[in-house]
Scaffold this motif. Structure first.
Motif, PDB file in Angstrom:
ATOM      1  N   ASP A  47      -3.008  -1.042  -5.024  1.00 45.24           N
ATOM      2  CA  ASP A  47      -4.379  -1.234  -4.540  1.00 45.24           C
ATOM      3  C   ASP A  47      -4.446  -2.611  -3.880  1.00 45.24           C
ATOM      4  OD1 ASP A  47      -7.586  -1.252  -6.340  1.00 45.24           O
ATOM      5  OD2 ASP A  47      -7.055  -1.912  -4.320  1.00 45.24           O
ATOM      6  N   ALA A  99      -1.766  -0.120   6.979  1.00 46.10           N
ATOM      7  CA  ALA A  99      -2.126  -0.460   5.599  1.00 46.10           C
ATOM      8  C   ALA A  99      -3.454   0.190   5.248  1.00 46.10           C
ATOM      9  CB  ALA A  99      -2.213  -1.976   5.435  1.00 46.10           C
ATOM     10  N   SER A 133       0.831  -1.207   0.000  1.00 47.59           N
ATOM     11  CA  SER A 133       0.000   0.000   0.000  1.00 47.59           C
ATOM     12  C   SER A 133       0.860   1.249   0.000  1.00 47.59           C
ATOM     13  CB  SER A 133      -0.901   0.035   1.229  1.00 47.59           C
ATOM     14  OG  SER A 133      -1.677  -1.116   1.300  1.00 47.59           O
ATOM     15  N   ALA A 162      -5.481   0.398   1.938  1.00 47.53           N
ATOM     16  CA  ALA A 162      -5.762  -1.030   1.792  1.00 47.53           C
ATOM     17  C   ALA A 162      -7.139  -1.359   2.352  1.00 47.53           C
ATOM     18  CB  ALA A 162      -4.712  -1.853   2.526  1.00 47.53           C
TER      19      ALA A 162
END
Lengths: 388, 412, 106
Positions: free
Chosen positions: A27, A158, A22, A163
């Motif tokens: 992605d 993250a 991330s 994320a």
């Protein structure tokens, strides 16, 4: 166009991988069957110990990871109960002493400046050691951390980087298109991605079966005892020499009796409880703890710290270490399958290697030079043996 | 130590079971980590209106003593102050705090009873705040006052019963009120819900208030009961029962000094008005749940049945479980109180005696019937849906058996 | 020092002896065989220990051995549940653990 990556497994390795990916703008969706760190990562001790890593590729990786840990609390904006308190491997017999001395020589060659301490020096460093201890090793930079906090911190960081984390989602199949992995299936939901990274620890082989890929990771059960709270007295990582000596000299005749192979490890948590390990047993995916093993671990601990005889044990738990035949994790791309990476098999080294594994995977995915030779860790090292 | 049957828990269920098993010629040891036998039966002291006149006084210590004497006469070994920390099939019990480190038995009976749920609220960790079970134990077993002026938080049969027991012992109970609403207290804070629970204690004597409210709530007079909620307070033998006030905070720096009560609507929502009452002890009541840790360690299936109190071991009508040779009796099967526990103890014993090839004093059917009779004779019903809970358990057991016989593992 | 927290009821255990004990060095009396927590409470003592994390005062909570809030060191053994530990003559109760990793060097 932004690359889409699915990371399967929410333990130390999966969360770290999700974070570093991330961070690079990928992605990321992390898919975890239960909750963060509910597998092996939730049944570890605290050690980030370089001395117990075999000199060679694993030690090199671990040293890089240890360096990353120094700045991790700041980077992840979280308290990880990280502490660089040093570490020692005790030797109780002449045989152990000689084996450990050989290990230290190899470690020094690899650049790890481990010292050797006499009994009195060892007792000054770590009070409470028994009279019969012949001595110990010592390295200033061995450290400790709370692996649960690390997993959650990586996961949260993250998420901050964009994320998506899906909990309670068990991945049952890898989706293929020819010799490409295009996604995963969990429950009845299909998710597609450019790349799937499997970081499921001991459960990795089960998922890879869905594409007929053999991954030699076997669960190796280990038990840890948790003591009542005590005043601070264990101020470094303490390991018993018997197991380390046998491991490094590759004299591990797999005893049918796991009680014989108790390898003592001791650490004290921030709340004052002791984590005392540990056993090694190939017992499939069974988490049950065993009374006789609890007794064997207690005996090993009180032999080395006689004052522990007064101390009570609150509970015991077991975790499944992801064992590989050559003691190295399986990292990186999979030959013959596009879009599939593995990051699993860190037996006993998962805590130490968590940051570097995530970073390494992120670098490879993004086409950057990791500065590390990944070939010793590829799955293909097992596949090259052809049975005739 | 080698015996036919090991019993864990020396309360009414464990003691009664042991007597039956010893009578049938089995060697039995009872293990309990409390320092004396009797479990929670010890603290029970009240008048039971369902009992015949000469047996009206239910004195837990006396009943315990009788059971213990009978058990010892029959050769049952009772070991108190010792913790069973692990059990493994079939069946080895590991002991802590005893010269004897383990017991080997052919059958194992878990009669470990129940524990109290927590009622977290502001100030609840202050010395002087205790659970309702502690209040009962210290009042009736140890004869020590938990405080001079006590506030009881939680309106349920046990809380009301203990409030009266404390008053009879000479402690000033300044009031009984609900806890204020929070993410944790949920339905415990609902005045309407409290009233329904009061119906369960309807027959508890001497308790004209409860009898009245019980009749009101149970029947067509529900509207009257709801109206009664708008009365500023009702009294239970002189103790104010605040249905329109809730305890929001417990205050004090080093110990309990006071509680703050908030006025609340019929739905339990604070109106803004507060009042401070000086007390030196607070007693919290949030319900009971079965203690199933050893069952889990033993590897027998446990399942969540809220109508029985929470997680309970999956068990059959004869009180056997999914683990061969492991039986359960008493509050571990669902919260019902001493009389039912004793009848269950007998039933489990009958099952065990038969399983070991001996002749019990009664048939399983008779023993099961006796459990139902005991249920009818119980003065307090702790769980309003206990009968539904028992039916659910029977269903789950039958389903599990079907799966087992169909070749699958015992699964929930 | 006995305060009037002892209750009088018809349900008293028979024949209990008065014995002396200490709590954090303070001399107290109680009944032989009753739980230490009961003897402390009878002496007006509600605070048995301090929370290791928050340093707040703590005492009896569940009273029957489930919560461990009443724990104290009894005759040198730490983390004993005082609500379940019988009082004997000369019992020494301490809020603080005296456990040390080493005895004084000889």
């Amino acid at each position: 166009m932004k690359q889409k990556v699915i990371v399967v497994g929410g333990g130390l390795i999966g969360t770290s991988t999700a974070y570093y990916l991330s961070k690079e703008g990928i992605d990321v969706t992390l898919v975890e069957s239960q909750d963060i760190a509910s597998g092996t990562s939730g049944a570890c001790d605290k050690a980030i110990m370089m001395q117990s890593k075999a000199p060679g590729p694993v030690l090199d990786l671990a040293l890089k990871s240890a360096l990353m840990y120094k700045g991790l609390e700041e980077e992840l904006e979280a308290d990880l109960e990280y502490r660089e308190g040093g570490g020692m491997i005790l030797f109780e017999t002449q045989q152990e002493l000689e084996a450990i001395h050989r290990l230290v020589a190899r470690q020094r060659e690899a650049g790890l400046d481990v010292q050797l301490l006499t009994r009195d020096e060892a007792r000054r460093r770590q009070p409470g050691l028994a009279d019969h201890i012949l001595g110990s090793t010592w390295w200033d930079h061995d450290a400790e951390v709370n692996p649960l906090l690390v997993s959650f911190a990586f996961a949260k960081a993250a998420q901050r980087m964009g994320a998506i984390i899906r909990l309670g989602a068990k991945v049952t199949k890898l989706l293929t298109d020819g010799d490409r992995i295009v996604g995963i299936e969990c429950a009845s939901e299909k998710m597609y991605a450019d790349l799937v990274i499997v970081a499921m620890g001991v459960w990795t082989p089960q998922l890879l079966k869905s594409i007929n890929l053999d991954v030699p990771i076997i669960p190796r059960k280990g038990q840890i005892l948790v003591s009542e709270r005590l005043p601070d007295f264990v101020n470094c990582n303490v390991l018993g020499g018997a197991y380390i000596a046998a491991k490094m000299e590759k004299k591990m005749a797999e005893s049918s009796n796991p009680i014989d192979s108790v390898g003592l490890s001791l650490g004290q948590t921030s709340s004052g409880t002791l984590l005392i390990g540990g056993s090694r047993e190939f017992a499939g995916y069974d988490f049950q703890t065993n009374v006789e093993i609890s007794r064997a671990i207690s005996k090993a601990a009180t032999r080395v710290f006689p004052a522990l005889e007064q101390v009570r044990i609150l509970r015991t738990f077991a975790g499944l270490r992801p064992f590989t035949p050559d003691g190295k994790p399986i990292l990186g791309p999979v030959e013959g399958w596009e879009g599939l990476f593995l990051a699993a098999g860190h037996e006993g080294d998962g805590v130490a290697l968590s940051p570097i594994t995530g970073k390494l995977l992120a670098q490879i995915v993004c086409g950057m030079d990791p500065g590390i030779d990944v070939s010793p860790f590829l799955l293909s090292r097992f596949q090259s043996t052809v049975s005739v | 130590m080698n015996v036919d049957v090991a019993v864990i828990g020396c309360g009414p269920a464990g003691l009664t079971a042991s007597i039956e098993m010893a009578q049938s010629g089995l060697s039995v040891v009872i293990i309990d980590e409390y320092y004396r036998p009797g479990g929670r039966l010890l603290g029970q002291l009240y008048d039971d209106p369902k009992a015949p006149v000469h047996q009206r006084r239910w004195d837990g210590k006396k009943v315990t003593q009788e059971l213990v004497e009978q058990a010892i006469r029959l050769g049952v070994q009772i070991v108190c102050g010792v913790t069973a920390w692990s059990v493994a099939p079939r069946w080895k019990v590991e002991l802590s705090g005893s010269e004897v480190k383990s017991v080997q038995a052919k059958a194992l009976l878990l009669a470990t009873g129940a524990a109290e749920k927590a009622l977290p609220m502001s100030g609840w960790t202050l010395p002087g705040v205790v659970s309702v079970g502690a209040a009962q134990t210290f009042t009736n077993v140890h004869q020590v006052a938990i405080g001079k002026k006590v506030m009881v938080v939680g309106v349920d049969p046990l809380a009301l019963s203990v409030a009266m027991e404390m008053k009879h012992a000479g402690i000033q109970v300044v009031g009984i009120a609900l806890p204020s609403q929070s993410a944790v207290t949920g339905k415990l804070s609902s005045p309407e819900d409290a009233l329904s629970k009061l119906a369960e204690a309807a027959d508890l004597a001497p308790n004209p208030f409860l009898r009245m409210m019980g009749r009101l709530v149970a029947g067509s007079l529900r509207k009257v009961a709801i109206h009664a909620l708008s009365l500023p307070l009702l009294r239970l033998e002189g103790i104010p029962v605040y249905l329109r006030k809730a305890v929001a905070r417990i205050e004090g720096e080093h110990e309990v000094k006071a509680v703050t009560l908030q006025d609340v609507t019929v739905q339990g929502v604070p109106t803004g008005r507060e009042e401070r009452i000086e007390v030196d002890a607070v007693c919290l009541s949030a319900g009971l749940y079965p203690l199933v840790e050893l069952a889990q360690v033993a590897g027998c299936s446990v399942t969540h049945v809220p109508e029985l109190g929470g997680l309970v071991p999956l068990h059959g009508k004869d009180l056997s479980t999914t683990a061969d040779g492991l039986y359960v009796a008493g509050n571990i099967t669902g919260i019902e109180g001493a009389k039912v526990a004793m009848a269950q103890g007998k039933l489990a014993a009958v099952s065990i005696v038969q399983s070991l090839g001996k002749a019990p004093s009664m048939s399983k059917d008779d023993a099961m019937h006796a459990v139902e009779q005991a249920r009818d004779l119980s003065p307090i019903r702790f769980l309003p849906q206990i009968l539904e809970g028992r039916a659910i358990m029977d269903q789950l057991w039958q389903e599990a058996w079907r799966k087992k016989e169909g070749g699958q593992a015992w699964m929930i | 020092m006995m305060t009037n927290t002892r209750l009088f009821s018809t349900n008293k255990d028979e024949g209990q002896r008065h014995v002396s004990f200490t709590f954090n060095g303070m001399e107290l009396t109680g009944y032989e065989g009753e739980p230490i927590a009961a003897a402390l409470l009878a002496n007006g003592i509600k605070t048995i220990r301090t929370c290791e994390v928050t340093k707040e005062p703590r005492g009896i909570f569940c009273g029957i051995g489930h919560c461990y809030e009443c724990r104290a060191e009894v005759d040198g053994i730490s983390n004993q549940r005082t609500c379940m530990t019988p009082l004997r003559s000369g019992t020494q109760v301490s809020s603080h653990s005296s456990w040390q990793i080493e005895e004084a060097r000889k």
